[in-house]
Design an enzyme around this catalytic site. Structure first.
Site, PDB file in Angstrom:
ATOM      1  N   LYS A 232      20.916  18.768  19.984  1.00 35.18           N
ATOM      2  CA  LYS A 232      21.151  18.304  21.367  1.00 35.18           C
ATOM      3  C   LYS A 232      22.316  17.883  21.589  1.00 35.18           C
ATOM      4  O   LYS A 232      22.739  18.042  22.736  1.00 35.18           O
ATOM      5  CB  LYS A 232      20.057  17.044  21.684  1.00 35.18           C
ATOM      6  CG  LYS A 232      18.446  17.314  21.461  1.00 35.18           C
ATOM      7  CD  LYS A 232      17.689  16.581  22.357  1.00 35.18           C
ATOM      8  CE  LYS A 232      16.379  17.022  22.775  1.00 35.18           C
ATOM      9  NZ  LYS A 232      15.512  17.453  21.548  1.00 35.18           N
TER      10      LYS A 232
ATOM     11  N   GLU B  65      16.492  12.432  32.108  1.00 35.54           N
ATOM     12  CA  GLU B  65      15.188  11.470  31.673  1.00 35.54           C
ATOM     13  C   GLU B  65      14.738  11.866  30.144  1.00 35.54           C
ATOM     14  O   GLU B  65      15.488  13.178  29.694  1.00 35.54           O
ATOM     15  CB  GLU B  65      14.098  12.203  32.637  1.00 35.54           C
ATOM     16  CG  GLU B  65      13.501  13.445  32.080  1.00 35.54           C
ATOM     17  CD  GLU B  65      14.094  14.638  32.726  1.00 35.54           C
ATOM     18  OE1 GLU B  65      14.814  14.576  33.861  1.00 35.54           O
ATOM     19  OE2 GLU B  65      14.238  15.861  31.924  1.00 35.54           O
TER      20      GLU B  65
ATOM     21  N   SER C 298      16.851  22.350  13.357  1.00 37.78           N
ATOM     22  CA  SER C 298      17.220  21.552  14.609  1.00 37.78           C
ATOM     23  C   SER C 298      17.738  20.138  14.457  1.00 37.78           C
ATOM     24  O   SER C 298      18.539  19.738  15.160  1.00 37.78           O
ATOM     25  CB  SER C 298      16.317  21.874  15.782  1.00 37.78           C
ATOM     26  OG  SER C 298      15.061  21.201  15.261  1.00 37.78           O
TER      27      SER C 298
HETATM   28  C1  LIG Z   1      14.619  18.004  21.310  1.00 40.54           C
HETATM   29  C2  LIG Z   1      14.405  18.876  19.859  1.00 40.54           C
HETATM   30  C3  LIG Z   1      13.715  19.911  19.671  1.00 40.54           C
HETATM   31  C4  LIG Z   1      13.105  20.702  21.099  1.00 40.54           C
HETATM   32  O1  LIG Z   1      13.729  20.997  21.741  1.00 40.54           O
HETATM   33  P1  LIG Z   1      14.455  22.472  22.010  1.00 40.54           P
HETATM   34  O2  LIG Z   1      14.897  22.576  23.359  1.00 40.54           O
HETATM   35  O3  LIG Z   1      13.129  23.465  22.078  1.00 40.54           O
HETATM   36  O4  LIG Z   1      15.383  22.757  20.937  1.00 40.54           O
HETATM   37  C5  LIG Z   1      13.479  20.618  18.558  1.00 40.54           C
HETATM   38  N1  LIG Z   1      14.242  19.850  17.501  1.00 40.54           N
HETATM   39  C6  LIG Z   1      14.657  18.688  17.650  1.00 40.54           C
HETATM   40  C7  LIG Z   1      15.352  18.071  16.321  1.00 40.54           C
HETATM   41  C8  LIG Z   1      14.867  18.079  18.666  1.00 40.54           C
HETATM   42  O5  LIG Z   1      15.362  16.708  18.868  1.00 40.54           O
END
Ligand SMILES: *Cc1c(COP(=O)(O)O)cnc(C)c1O
Length: 420
Positions: free
Chosen positions: A97, A119, A388
Site C-alpha cells: 500500500k 477511508e 503483499s
Molecule cells: C490491503 C491489502 C491487500 C488487499 O488489497 P489489494 O488492493 O487487493 O492488493 C492485500 N494484502 C495486504 C497486506 C493488504 O494490506
C-alpha cells in the site's frame, strides 16, 4: 537495480473502460475535481522526471527495491516447482500500500493541494496515508467506521501518533462503506484543496489506472529479479485479490509473457458454498453492476443489493474488484482461485515454521494456491508468490485463529492492569 519507466500498461479506452468494466459514475459536483486529477496524472505519466521522483522516494524512504526470496524449505516440502516470493512485506509500513500512497502524495504536490482524506477498514490504508501525509507535510483526515475503530485500535493509535485526525463514523452499520460515504461528503465540500487517496485499483476512472501505474513497479522489479535470481521467468505468478492492487502491480510485469500464467486468489472465507466469502470471480457468484462510482463484477443479489462478505483477512473482505482484473479474467489472461480461512491459517503457520517469513493473512491466500499447485509442476519450473504484506499486524486475529493460550493469558493480564 535500474527501474525504467513503466512498460506499456493496459490503458482504459474512452470513458475509462477496460473492456466492459470501469468508467466513472460520479455526481456532477465532482466532475471538475476528477478532470483536474485526470489532467495531472496524464501530464505526470508523460513526464520522465515524475516517474524518477517516484522511484527515488520509494527507494530512499520506502525501502525499494524489495527482494525476491527463494524458499528452499517450502519447495522441498511440496516438491515440483521451485517457490520464489516477492517481498512487498519489506516496504515501509509493511505492505505494498505504501507504493500507491507515496505516488498519490506526489500527485497531490503537483496539484498544489494541501490536504488528503481517505477511508479505511482495517486501518492499513489509513496508516500508510497518515505516514505519507506526515512526510509530505499535508493535513490528513481518515474516516473509519466506529466498529472498525474499536476492532482495529492499534492502527487508530498509530494514525493519531502520525498526526492524522481519525473520524469515527457512527452512521449505518458503522463500517467501511459508511466511512466511505462520510469521506465522499467531506470531499464534496473540500475538493478545492483536498485529494481523496484511493487505496486500491477500484472506484471511478482514473483511480484504477493510476493506482495500477504506481503498483506496476512491483512487476517490473519482479520480472528482472526472476531472470537474475531464478534464471527464468516464472511459469505462474500468484497474488491475493481484495480490490486488486497488489495483483495488478505484479501481473502487469508479466502480461506480455505468454508462458507465465497469472493466478489471482480471492477470499474463500468459510467456503464458497456457504455464502460467507468474498470470491467474486473464483466462485462464479459475482455479476456485473455499477456501484461506488464504477462498473465491475460485484457480489450482489438479484436486485443489485450488495451482499455481505466475509474473510479472515480484512483487506480481502470487499464486494468489488478492479475493472482491469475483471477484464483480464473475461479475456482469459488471469485465472481466479479461492482459499478458505482454514487453509490460510495453515499456510501461514507452515510459512513461518519453514522459512521464518510471516505473511499477512491476505498474502497467505496466494501461498495457499501456490502450495496446492506446486507439486503438479515440473521441478525445473519456478513459481512466484507476491507477499503483499507482513503478518505482524494480524497478531490479534492470528493468535485467535491459532487459539494460542499464552496469548490469551497475556491479553487477560493486560486488561486487568488497565481495569478501573
Ligand atoms: C490491503 C491489502 C491487500 C488487499 O488489497 P489489494 O488492493 O487487493 O492488493 C492485500 N494484502 C495486504 C497486506 C493488504 O494490506
Amino acid at each position: 537495480m535500474t527501474i525504467n519507466l513503466p512498460p506499456e500498461l493496459p490503458s482504459p479506452g474512452r470513458g475509462g473502460y477496460f473492456g466492459d468494466f470501469g468508467g466513472a459514475f460520479i455526481p456532477e459536483m465532482l466532475h471538475e475535481t476528477f478532470a483536474e486529477l485526470r489532467a495531472t496524472f496524464d501530464s505526470a505519466r508523460r513526464d520522465e522526471t515524475f516517474w524518477q521522483s517516484y522511484v527515488d522516494v520509494t527507494t530512499s524512504y520506502g525501502g525499494r527495491p524489495t527482494p525476491v526470496t527463494y524458499c528452499d524449505n517450502l519447495s522441498r516440502t511440496f516438491g515440483g516447482a521451485r517457490i520464489y516470493v516477492k517481498r512487498e512485506d519489506l516496504n515501509h509500513t509493511g505492505a505494498h500500500k505504501a507504493n500507491n500512497v507515496m505516488g498519490q502524495g506526489l500527485l497531490v504536490q503537483r496539484m498544489g493541494k494541501r490536504r488528503v482524506i481517505a477511508e479505511t477498514g482495517a486501518g492499513q490504508h489509513g496508516v500508510a496515508t497518515a505516514t505519507m501525509a506526515a512526510r509530505l507535510g499535508l493535513d490528513c483526515t481518515i474516516y473509519m467506521g466506529e466498529v472498525d475503530v474499536a476492532r482495529q485500535h492499534p492502527n487508530v493509535f498509530w494514525m493519531r501518533q502520525l498526526g492524522a485526525e481519525v473520524v469515527s463514523v457512527t452512521d449505518g452499520t458503522r463500517t467501511l462503506k459508511d466511512a466511505m460515504n462520510a469521506c465522499l461528503r467531506d470531499w464534496a465540500d473540500s475538493m478545492a484543496d483536498t485529494h481523496y487517496v484511493m487505496g486500491t485499483v477500484c472506484g471511478p476512472h482514473p483511480f484504477p489506472q493510476l493506482v495500477t501505474y504506481f503498483q506496476s513497479i512491483i512487476g517490473q522489479e519482479a520480472r528482472a529479479q526472476m531472470l537474475a535470481v531464478a534464471g527464468q521467468l516464472p511459469s505462474r505468478v500468484y497474488a491475493c485479490v481484495g480490490g486488486g492492487s497488489n495483483a495488478s502491480g505484479i501481473f502487469t510485469g508479466f502480461l506480455d509473457d505468454p508462458e507465465t500464467e497469472l493466478v489471482g486468489v480471492e477470499a474463500g472465507g468459510k467456503g464458497v458454498e456457504t455464502g460467507e466469502h468474498a470470491a467474486r470471480l473464483a466462485g462464479g457468484q459475482g455479476s456485473p453492476g455499477v456501484a461506488q462510482g464504477y462498473k465491475t463484477v460485484f457480489l450482489q443479489n438479484e436486485e443489485g443489493l450488495m451482499r455481505h462478505t466475509h474473510s479472515v483477512a480484512a483487506g480481502l473482505d470487499y464486494i468489488g474488484i478492479g475493472p482491469m482484473l475483471a477484464d483480464l479474467h473475461q479475456r482469459g489472461r488471469v485465472r481466479f482461485e479461492s482459499a478458505t480461512d482454514a487453509e490460510v491459517v495453515e499456510a501461514l503457520r507452515l510459512t513461518m515454521r519453514k522459512e521464518g517469513i510471516i505473511p499477512a493473512l491476505e498474502s497467505a491466500h496466494a501461498f495457499v494456491a501456490a502450495f496446492r499447485e506446486a507439486p503438479t509442476l515440473a521441478d525445473t519450473s519456478a513459481i512466484l508468490v507476491n507477499q503483499s504484506g507482513r503478518g505482524d499486524k494480524d497478531i490479534f486475529t492470528v493468535a485467535d485463529a491459532l487459539d494460542d493460550e499464552d496469548w490469551k493469558d497475556f491479553i487477560g493480564q493486560t486488561a486487568a492492569r488497565y481495569a478501573r
